[in-house]
Design an enzyme around this catalytic site. Structure first.
Site, PDB file in Angstrom:
ATOM      1  N   HIS A 215      -3.403  57.801  44.918  1.00 44.29           N
ATOM      2  CA  HIS A 215      -2.135  57.987  44.211  1.00 44.29           C
ATOM      3  C   HIS A 215      -0.933  57.519  45.027  1.00 44.29           C
ATOM      4  O   HIS A 215      -0.017  56.890  44.485  1.00 44.29           O
ATOM      5  CB  HIS A 215      -1.966  59.461  43.835  1.00 44.29           C
TER       6      HIS A 215
ATOM      7  N   ASP B 123       5.639  57.588  40.893  1.00 46.94           N
ATOM      8  CA  ASP B 123       5.512  58.994  40.532  1.00 46.94           C
ATOM      9  C   ASP B 123       6.843  59.474  39.934  1.00 46.94           C
ATOM     10  O   ASP B 123       7.340  58.861  38.998  1.00 46.94           O
ATOM     11  CB  ASP B 123       5.073  59.777  41.785  1.00 46.94           C
TER      12      ASP B 123
END
Length: 303
Positions: A273, A111
């Site tokens: 995620h 991320d």
């Protein structure tokens, strides 16, 4: 055990800025380069609690809170957002590894940490031996390709980047309602550390500055590298979560990365995620396999 065998320190990386970092020497020293694990938003280094011990069997593992995040120091904000740029964070990473007594290292980023990992490989090519990127494409590439779908799904990039109506006011009103993470998904200690971070207004402000830098100075750095033809000089592994939207947005994410990383491999991994929390064993296995690959011989000089 939570980070069993890891030391927890605060280490000065220059200009009086200290990072909180957990680190542990390899059980089998000399088997591979140190590995730096960089978290994303809004996590702290504890997101790696299940991955780091697995990698520490063969590698020295270093897990910092990025500047501004968690319990690392928060530099004062500036109009140009440079103190929260990925270039500044990458310099922190290089200085941290030096402070711990190492020269060359591998770096893994997820991320927002993936952008720092990329910038570390680009700005410090003589030191980064391997790069692993999780759930990301370069910031400049994401913004260049931004369309209505990106704006709908990733609208928070634009919201967080505002300065006239700061997102901090909304998030700080009820951080738990904004971020919605659950203890059963993160584990008790990791959840407590994450929750401590999101309830700190200074940390929330610094996290927004990360996004403001992303829209300005970080994009400028990416675009300058692209225009100059700079590429990642080390082997690169890119993975993306099957239950996230990177493939929906970009089709084959490797196609986006090929202009940046000549020595590229990767593919999807079964996870949501937050891959390190969803599928730590498979993630650690793939990283270990990548780090164990024989080093490609250098390309012959051009005549």
């Amino acid at each position: 055990m939570f980070f069993e065998g890891f030391a927890l320190d605060r280490i000065d990386v220059g200009n009086g800025l200290r990072l909180r970092v957990r680190h542990r020497a390899a059980e089998d020293p000399g088997d591979g380069p140190p590995v730096v694990l960089l978290h994303g938003h809004p996590r702290t280094h504890t997101t790696w609690y299940a991955v780091a011990p697995l990698l520490a069997r063969r590698h020295t593992v270093i897990c910092p809170d990025l500047r501004g995040y968690g319990q690392s120091d928060k530099p004062p904000s500036t109009v140009d957002h440079e103190p929260h740029s990925k270039r500044a964070m990458a310099a922190d990473v290089a200085a941290l590894v030096t402070a711990l007594g190492h020269d060359r290292f591998a770096v893994v980023g997820h991320d927002r940490g993936a952008y720092v990992a990329l910038r570390t490989a680009l700005d410090h090519p003589d030191r980064v031996e391997r790069l692993t990127v999780l759930d990301a494409v370069p910031i400049g590439e994401a913004l260049r390709r931004a369309d209505a779908r990106f704006a709908r799904e990733w609208w928070h990039w634009f919201f967080f980047a505002q300065t006239r109506k700061p997102a901090e006011r909304v998030i700080n009103a009820d951080p738990d309602a904004w971020y919605l993470a659950r203890e059963e998904d993160l584990g008790a200690e990791n959840y407590a550390d994450y929750r401590r971070a999101i309830h700190d207004p200074d940390t929330v402000h610094a996290m927004m500055e990360d996004y403001r830098a992303g829209m300005t100075v970080d994009r400028a750095h990416d675009d300058a590298d692209r225009a100059a033809g700079r590429v990642i000089s080390c082997p690169t592994l890119v993975m993306w979560a099957t239950r996230d939207d990177l493939a929906d947005l970009y089709g084959d994410p490797l196609a986006v990365w090929r202009d940046w990383a000549p020595d590229l491999r990767g593919g999807p991994i079964e996870a949501g995620h937050h891959i390190a929390e969803d599928n730590p064993a498979e993630l650690a296995r793939r990283i270990e396999e990548f780090l164990a690959e024989p080093q490609s011989p250098p390309s012959p000089p051009k005549s």
